[in-house]
Design an enzyme around this catalytic site. Structure first.
Site, PDB file in Angstrom:
ATOM      1  N   HIS A 101     -16.903 -25.256  -4.021  1.00 32.32           N
ATOM      2  CA  HIS A 101     -15.481 -25.059  -4.313  1.00 32.32           C
ATOM      3  C   HIS A 101     -14.879 -26.221  -5.106  1.00 32.32           C
ATOM      4  CE1 HIS A 101     -11.943 -22.567  -3.535  1.00 32.32           C
ATOM      5  NE2 HIS A 101     -11.247 -23.668  -3.389  1.00 32.32           N
ATOM      6  N   ASP A 163      -5.816 -25.955   3.315  1.00 29.66           N
ATOM      7  CA  ASP A 163      -5.079 -24.705   3.125  1.00 29.66           C
ATOM      8  C   ASP A 163      -6.005 -23.494   3.038  1.00 29.66           C
ATOM      9  OD1 ASP A 163      -2.601 -25.918   3.150  1.00 29.66           O
ATOM     10  OD2 ASP A 163      -2.546 -26.231   0.989  1.00 29.66           O
ATOM     11  N   GLU A 279       4.899 -28.575   4.336  1.00 30.78           N
ATOM     12  CA  GLU A 279       4.497 -28.638   2.931  1.00 30.78           C
ATOM     13  C   GLU A 279       5.716 -28.302   2.074  1.00 30.78           C
ATOM     14  OE1 GLU A 279       1.013 -26.771   1.434  1.00 30.78           O
ATOM     15  OE2 GLU A 279      -0.342 -27.722   2.884  1.00 30.78           O
TER      16      GLU A 279
END
Length: 516
Positions: A101, A163, A279
């Site tokens: 990723h 996240d 956030e």
């Protein structure tokens, strides 16, 4: 005239020298799988399709073709591979790949070997997640969503998250692992009790803050430079059942940032009243405008607000609850937002399962995959910006570069964290201020538009440099040795010494470009 004896001696010397030269030339040639011991040879894969899959990552920006893919059946196989490389006159490089990723080639190696960590899951002895009363032991190749599921079965949960949960444990711990819980519990690397690591020498080491602490601190946030994480012992706490998920809209950046800082200041003072997650994000007057979170009846007035002000700042906060706190959760939310200066009536709430909130990005992933928009370039830029300069960053970057250039909206995240929750002994680099902001520009584009984003990213980096903002990149990618030294700053000397100690032949993680 020389004697026959002298000529014979000279001939023998020449033959010996010739033999030595041929030996050195043979050893200097690129290594071949045929050189590997049989037990390693059978684990090396060279078919074109497998090599192709490992030649790119989520970023789809950098492509490097490895010589082979290594599919270990045990941790000892990884150790043997690294030791074999070290035994060669010219060692080959090795990159561990979990979910791939990364966005700048961090999990790749050119002409080296990529270790497919997920292959460990095919051996039942490696594919175990063992949950105890206050911690979980998990393989470095495991992904966080599976860790979550195993822990929830026991009514427990890790405290700090990313996240997106379909990432490997070893992968996030090699960077830091950040999300909206970071202000309160620190990054994921601050929630590790113990590790098993295969060092760049091939040594198998169990480590913690009290046992082999130098390698423990080195690999946490160490960008894969010192060892491959094969097991992590992660701190746990009681799992809530549901969450109140709130978004508050602001038209003024100073008000937005002051309220965010107030929310994270609850930490350590009155944690009962503190949010569990904070956030923030931008709603830019650019298309497409993602309003999927908000009730359909409110979307037109939100669009009008964005159109009027060009940028809307959004605080996203979450409060966990369970059966014991269900009766007074609404009062807790009211107390939490009391005194915050968001635009009146622009407060929006969802009530969802704890797992649904943590795994919220997965639904977006499924939608993007269905549209063919997942396996495309992701020119991301992730930064840590000191609190003292975040307003300058807003003016110069959010308003001065991103809004004016109007390439695309994308996703822009911005939120503060507390430096006291980070352990400075670890390799991760942060600004030297008590509060700093995570700023993530998570953009997706087509290949023909990639260069525009790359140019804009460089403009943002250059702006920060010219303005003396003291920004540090997260998931960094640098072009030169000097840039890496500047990035690590005061930590460089320790970082370099750790590399010499744990990976002296500079075998591991060449894709970072730090030492290779």
């Amino acid at each position: 005239m020389a004697s026959n004896s002298t000529l014979s001696k000279a001939l023998i010397i020449l033959l010996c020298l010739n033999s030595i030269i041929h030996t050195i030339q043979a050893q200097s040639k690129p290594w071949s799988p045929l050189d590997a011991p049989k037990e390693l040879l059978q684990l090396l894969i060279r078919d074109p399709l497998t090599l192709s899959l490992a030649s790119t990552d989520y970023g789809h920006i950098i492509h490097q073709k490895s010589f082979a893919i290594f599919e270990p059946s045990s941790i000892h196989d990884i150790s043997k591979l690294i030791k074999f490389s070290n035994s060669l006159l010219i060692p080959f490089t090795i990159a561990a790949r979990g979910q791939g990723h990364s966005v700048n080639g961090q999990s790749m190696t050119n002409d080296g070997v990529v270790v497919n960590m997920t292959e460990l899951n095919n051996n039942i002895n490696n594919n175990r997640i063992v949950v105890f009363d206050d911690y979980v032991d998990v393989g470095g190749q495991q992904i966080w969503i599976d860790v979550l599921h195993a822990c929830l079965e026991k009514g427990l949960t890790p405290l700090s998250w990313t996240d997106y949960l379909y990432l490997s444990v070893g992968g996030t711990l090699s960077n830091a692992g950040i999300s909206g819980q970071t202000f309160r519990f620190g990054p994921q690397i601050s929630n590790v009790h113990e590790l098993d690591v295969v060092t760049g020498k091939g040594e198998l080491v169990t480590c913690s803050t009290k046992n082999n602490s130098e390698i423990f601190y080195a690999v946490l946030g160490g960008l894969g430079q010192f060892g491959i994480i094969t097991r992590a012992r992660i701190a746990l706490g009681p799992a809530p059942k549901r969450v109140k998920w709130i978004r508050l809209l602001y038209t003024n950046f100073s008000t937005f940032s002051e309220d965010q800082e107030q929310l994270i200041s609850f930490n350590g003072i009155n944690e009962t009243n503190a949010p569990n997650y904070v956030e923030g994000m931008l709603l830019l007057n650019q298309q497409p405008l993602d309003l999927s979170f908000y009730p359909e009846i409110d979307r037109s007035r939100i669009t009008s607000l964005v159109t009027e002000h060009n940028i809307i700042y959004v605080i996203e906060l979450v409060k966990y609850y369970d059966d014991n706190s269900q009766d007074h959760i609404d009062q807790e939310i009211e107390t939490l937002v009391q005194g915050l200066n968001f635009v009146p009536t622009f407060i929006f709430e969802k009530d969802v399962l704890y797992e649904e909130f943590l795994n919220r990005v997965h639904s977006d992933e499924l939608a993007l995959r269905a549209q063919g928009l997942w396996d495309v370039p992701h020119p991301w830029l992730n930064m840590f910006v000191p609190k003292s300069r975040i307003s300058d960053f807003d003016e110069g970057v959010f308003k001065g570069i991103i809004l004016k250039q109007n390439i695309t909206a994308g996703l822009a995240i911005v939120y503060p964290v507390n430096k006291t929750k980070w352990d400075d002994n670890m390799s991760a680099v942060t600004p030297n201020e008590e509060i700093f902001y995570v700023v993530s520009l998570l953009r997706t584009t087509k290949f023909d538009k990639l260069e525009e984003f790359q140019i804009q990213n460089q403009q943002i980096i250059q702006f920060c440099k010219d303005a003396g903002i003291g920004m540090k990149q997260y998931l960094p990618q640098k072009e030169t040795h000097e840039e890496w030294v500047e990035h690590f700053g005061q930590k460089w000397e320790v970082f370099e010494k750790r590399k010499a100690r744990f990976d002296p032949n500079k075998i591991l993680s060449p894709g970072q470009g730090i030492f290779n």
